[in-house]
Motif scaffolding. Sequence first.
Motif, mmCIF file in Angstrom:
data_model
loop_
_atom_site.group_PDB
_atom_site.id
_atom_site.type_symbol
_atom_site.label_atom_id
_atom_site.label_comp_id
_atom_site.label_asym_id
_atom_site.label_seq_id
_atom_site.Cartn_x
_atom_site.Cartn_y
_atom_site.Cartn_z
ATOM 1 N N CYS A 24 6.625 7.166 5.932
ATOM 2 C CA CYS A 24 6.177 7.111 5.563
ATOM 3 C C CYS A 24 5.786 9.158 5.439
ATOM 4 O O CYS A 24 5.285 9.463 4.605
ATOM 5 C CB CYS A 24 5.165 6.744 4.644
ATOM 6 S SG CYS A 24 5.758 4.655 4.254
ATOM 7 N N TYR A 28 7.095 9.176 -1.277
ATOM 8 C CA TYR A 28 6.837 7.812 -1.233
ATOM 9 C C TYR A 28 8.002 7.773 -2.271
ATOM 10 O O TYR A 28 7.292 8.634 -3.167
ATOM 11 C CB TYR A 28 5.768 7.507 -1.826
ATOM 12 C CG TYR A 28 4.539 8.034 -0.770
ATOM 13 C CD1 TYR A 28 4.564 6.851 0.618
ATOM 14 C CD2 TYR A 28 3.939 8.924 0.224
ATOM 15 C CE1 TYR A 28 3.780 6.755 2.001
ATOM 16 C CE2 TYR A 28 3.801 9.452 1.042
ATOM 17 C CZ TYR A 28 3.089 7.952 1.682
ATOM 18 O OH TYR A 28 2.120 7.922 2.674
ATOM 19 N N VAL A 29 8.813 7.084 -2.429
ATOM 20 C CA VAL A 29 9.534 7.079 -3.771
ATOM 21 C C VAL A 29 9.163 5.687 -4.717
ATOM 22 O O VAL A 29 8.736 4.784 -4.473
ATOM 23 C CB VAL A 29 11.186 6.623 -3.098
ATOM 24 C CG1 VAL A 29 12.329 6.181 -4.298
ATOM 25 C CG2 VAL A 29 11.974 6.688 -1.844
ATOM 26 N N LYS A 31 9.934 4.567 -8.703
ATOM 27 C CA LYS A 31 11.204 3.698 -9.203
ATOM 28 C C LYS A 31 10.999 4.883 -10.539
ATOM 29 O O LYS A 31 10.155 5.129 -11.017
ATOM 30 C CB LYS A 31 10.923 2.241 -9.645
ATOM 31 C CG LYS A 31 12.336 1.960 -10.343
ATOM 32 C CD LYS A 31 12.356 0.347 -10.456
ATOM 33 C CE LYS A 31 13.390 -0.067 -11.331
ATOM 34 N NZ LYS A 31 13.763 -1.224 -11.680
ATOM 35 N N VAL A 35 10.443 11.368 -5.183
ATOM 36 C CA VAL A 35 10.399 10.896 -4.115
ATOM 37 C C VAL A 35 8.870 11.769 -3.917
ATOM 38 O O VAL A 35 9.037 13.253 -5.046
ATOM 39 C CB VAL A 35 10.670 11.423 -3.114
ATOM 40 C CG1 VAL A 35 9.986 11.357 -2.102
ATOM 41 C CG2 VAL A 35 11.920 11.029 -3.191
ATOM 42 N N CYS A 281 9.272 5.949 1.806
ATOM 43 C CA CYS A 281 8.862 4.530 1.595
ATOM 44 C C CYS A 281 9.030 4.508 0.215
ATOM 45 O O CYS A 281 8.507 5.019 -1.041
ATOM 46 C CB CYS A 281 7.730 4.152 2.377
ATOM 47 S SG CYS A 281 7.170 4.357 3.483
ATOM 48 N N GLU A 282 9.411 3.500 -0.457
ATOM 49 C CA GLU A 282 9.726 2.495 -2.129
ATOM 50 C C GLU A 282 8.502 2.629 -1.849
ATOM 51 O O GLU A 282 7.826 1.568 -1.235
ATOM 52 C CB GLU A 282 10.684 2.433 -1.754
ATOM 53 C CG GLU A 282 10.940 1.189 -3.157
ATOM 54 C CD GLU A 282 12.391 1.127 -3.406
ATOM 55 O OE1 GLU A 282 12.628 0.449 -4.537
ATOM 56 O OE2 GLU A 282 12.846 0.101 -2.640
ATOM 57 N N PRO A 284 6.140 -0.557 -3.566
ATOM 58 C CA PRO A 284 6.807 -1.655 -4.674
ATOM 59 C C PRO A 284 6.085 -1.459 -6.321
ATOM 60 O O PRO A 284 5.094 -1.201 -5.705
ATOM 61 C CB PRO A 284 6.467 -2.289 -4.278
ATOM 62 C CG PRO A 284 5.314 -2.362 -3.083
ATOM 63 C CD PRO A 284 5.869 -1.019 -2.836
#
Length: 359
Positions: A24, A28-29, A31, A35, A281-282, A284
């Motif tokens: 990461c 950090y992505v 939604k 980012v 990193c996505e 959640p």
Amino acid sequence: MSPLAMLVTLLASLLYVAKVHAKCECGYVVKNQGVFTDAFEADFFHQGNIGNDAGWDVSDYTKTNYPFNMKYEKNNVVSNPMPGSSGDPGLQLIVRGPTPDGSPVKTAELSTKRTDMFYGSYRAAIKYTRESGTCGSMFWRKDDTHEIDLELLSSDDTVSSPTNRINLVLHSTGPSGFETPSIPFHPSDGFHEYRFDWSPGRVSYYVDGQHMKDLTEGVPDIPGPLVFNHWSNGDEHWTHGPPAKDAYMTIGYVKTYFNSSSQAGQKNSQCVDPNAKGAVCEVPDQSGPVTPGQDTTFLAMNKQTAQQTAQPKSVPTPGKPASTSENHTVSPDATCGGEMGYTCMGSPKGNCCSQHGWW
């Protein structure tokens, strides 16, 4: 140790460092948000100590109010980790009761040591009290005219007349946002994730991953800390109370992904290759209630620590979320950011990270 063994050991250590460094490191992505460069997380379900080295300040002061003064005390912020927890696991913010006449209400508050927290996604798993007469809050605050609030009033959610109402508030010098949507559960029934995503001109609120409301009036545009408190001043128009007995608001975890305004932190850029596996990193989304002890994703912590702050990876532009080449023009001349909004990701001149913080 033989030369071969030394070489093997050195290569193994280099590989380990590379894996850690790539985790990461470029952001950090979130939604629908973009980012963000920094992360601050706390696993209070398992964290047994919230000392001065843990990234938090626990309040200890008296606030004059009406009809009751309030006294924020450190011993009203209590760690109750798993396993072996008594009652609800997590960090307990306690409003003591009953309150004798003429005495201040004993209350609880903590805030991040970091005051450079800017646009981003702010989330916490919280179980609120059922004891009537308190206000439980999760909020970002710079001052009285720059504040993002998410508040629940336990007097609104009594057993006899539950409204399950949540108060969403933005404070500003001009028009301010205020909404009171209902949530599909009683906030004392269990842990739920409360969240707000803050971007230029908009704050979007979520509960358990479900979008609730957007507020667009009075949106702050300066950095500050994240704060949690649990309090009562006996105001008949707000908290009511004080509570007749001890009231508990319990925090299971905190997860924040944001841009930093810290110039000192920005000098320590760690983003080497944004295209590397795991470099971005996505984050959640939570789906449904939070179960204590159930595996949950922490992106900035390793398995040996209960809390870790990830330092700035690149320099964010104040007032704008970090972004990627997916929605910005690739730079033709190795310059990044500025009014053109160029990105150097994928540029024939090479990937770079400018002083403006745009890739």
